[in-house]
Design a protein around this motif. Structure first.
Motif, PDB file in Angstrom:
ATOM      1  N   ILE A  86      -1.341  -0.727  -5.571  1.00 23.54           N
ATOM      2  CA  ILE A  86      -1.232  -1.045  -4.146  1.00 23.54           C
ATOM      3  C   ILE A  86      -0.447  -2.346  -3.947  1.00 23.54           C
ATOM      4  O   ILE A  86      -0.696  -3.342  -4.610  1.00 23.54           O
ATOM      5  CB  ILE A  86      -2.629  -1.170  -3.512  1.00 23.54           C
ATOM      6  CG1 ILE A  86      -3.313   0.204  -3.504  1.00 23.54           C
ATOM      7  CG2 ILE A  86      -2.530  -1.724  -2.086  1.00 23.54           C
ATOM      8  CD1 ILE A  86      -4.757   0.185  -3.027  1.00 23.54           C
ATOM      9  N   PHE A  87       0.527  -2.263  -3.016  1.00 26.15           N
ATOM     10  CA  PHE A  87       1.327  -3.434  -2.650  1.00 26.15           C
ATOM     11  C   PHE A  87       1.620  -3.376  -1.162  1.00 26.15           C
ATOM     12  O   PHE A  87       1.546  -2.315  -0.536  1.00 26.15           O
ATOM     13  CB  PHE A  87       2.619  -3.517  -3.475  1.00 26.15           C
ATOM     14  CG  PHE A  87       3.584  -2.386  -3.234  1.00 26.15           C
ATOM     15  CD1 PHE A  87       4.635  -2.512  -2.334  1.00 26.15           C
ATOM     16  CD2 PHE A  87       3.451  -1.182  -3.922  1.00 26.15           C
ATOM     17  CE1 PHE A  87       5.534  -1.461  -2.123  1.00 26.15           C
ATOM     18  CE2 PHE A  87       4.343  -0.130  -3.723  1.00 26.15           C
ATOM     19  CZ  PHE A  87       5.384  -0.277  -2.817  1.00 26.15           C
ATOM     20  N   SER A  88       1.946  -4.523  -0.597  1.00 22.88           N
ATOM     21  CA  SER A  88       2.284  -4.610   0.821  1.00 22.88           C
ATOM     22  C   SER A  88       3.788  -4.476   1.011  1.00 22.88           C
ATOM     23  O   SER A  88       4.571  -4.846   0.135  1.00 22.88           O
ATOM     24  CB  SER A  88       1.831  -5.959   1.394  1.00 22.88           C
ATOM     25  OG  SER A  88       0.439  -6.049   1.350  1.00 22.88           O
ATOM     26  N   PHE A  89       4.180  -3.936   2.156  1.00 27.19           N
ATOM     27  CA  PHE A  89       5.584  -3.850   2.556  1.00 27.19           C
ATOM     28  C   PHE A  89       5.606  -3.975   4.078  1.00 27.19           C
ATOM     29  O   PHE A  89       4.555  -3.867   4.715  1.00 27.19           O
ATOM     30  CB  PHE A  89       6.211  -2.522   2.079  1.00 27.19           C
ATOM     31  CG  PHE A  89       5.653  -1.313   2.771  1.00 27.19           C
ATOM     32  CD1 PHE A  89       6.280  -0.775   3.885  1.00 27.19           C
ATOM     33  CD2 PHE A  89       4.482  -0.719   2.321  1.00 27.19           C
ATOM     34  CE1 PHE A  89       5.749   0.335   4.530  1.00 27.19           C
ATOM     35  CE2 PHE A  89       3.958   0.387   2.958  1.00 27.19           C
ATOM     36  CZ  PHE A  89       4.598   0.915   4.069  1.00 27.19           C
ATOM     37  N   PRO A  90       6.764  -4.236   4.682  1.00 23.37           N
ATOM     38  CA  PRO A  90       6.786  -4.342   6.143  1.00 23.37           C
ATOM     39  C   PRO A  90       6.275  -3.047   6.781  1.00 23.37           C
ATOM     40  O   PRO A  90       6.846  -1.988   6.575  1.00 23.37           O
ATOM     41  CB  PRO A  90       8.263  -4.570   6.463  1.00 23.37           C
ATOM     42  CG  PRO A  90       8.817  -5.182   5.225  1.00 23.37           C
ATOM     43  CD  PRO A  90       8.068  -4.521   4.088  1.00 23.37           C
ATOM     44  N   GLY A  91       5.152  -3.116   7.442  1.00 25.14           N
ATOM     45  CA  GLY A  91       4.575  -1.954   8.104  1.00 25.14           C
ATOM     46  C   GLY A  91       3.297  -1.430   7.495  1.00 25.14           C
ATOM     47  O   GLY A  91       2.657  -0.564   8.049  1.00 25.14           O
TER      48      GLY A  91
END
Length: 115
Positions: A86-91
């Motif tokens: 799991i990683f964050s990205f714009p949105g």
């Protein structure tokens, strides 16, 4: 409910790919930095990934879910192999996995909108 909501295409030349899809299909693509652009229709969208370090080898289907951690657990129990945690990205946030046939897919949960 889980549903495909995004297809990410690897590209060697972002500008050429963006121009192609705009001319061929009339799509409007929004740029997110020098190596990424995507449609933002709210339906099944298309992303163009030109960063070789981030791009997958083949088109990447992204499945939208309501609970990302639950989906990760379900994919693992079902026999999928997590290839990108799991990683964050714009949105939102997402993870990548391969199915038993070696196909890479992603699962994403959109970020909660504050009204």
């Amino acid at each position: 409910m889980a549903r495909p909501n995004y297809i990410e295409l690897p590209t060697r030349d972002l500008a050429a790919s963006q121009t192609f899809y705009e001319k061929a299909f009339g799509w409007s693509l929004t740029g997110f930095g020098p190596s990424y652009a995507c449609t933002m229709t709210g339906d099944v969208d298309i992303g163009l990934q030109a960063d070789a370090a981030e791009a997958t080898k083949a088109p990447l289907t992204v499945i939208q879910v309501d609970a990302l951690e639950e989906a990760l657990a379900a994919v693992t129990v079902a026999g999928g192999t997590i290839v990108r945690p799991i990683f964050s990205f714009p949105g939102g946030r997402r993870f990548h996995f391969t199915d038993p046939s070696g196909n890479e897919l992603a699962v994403m949960q959109p970020e909660a909108h504050q009204d």
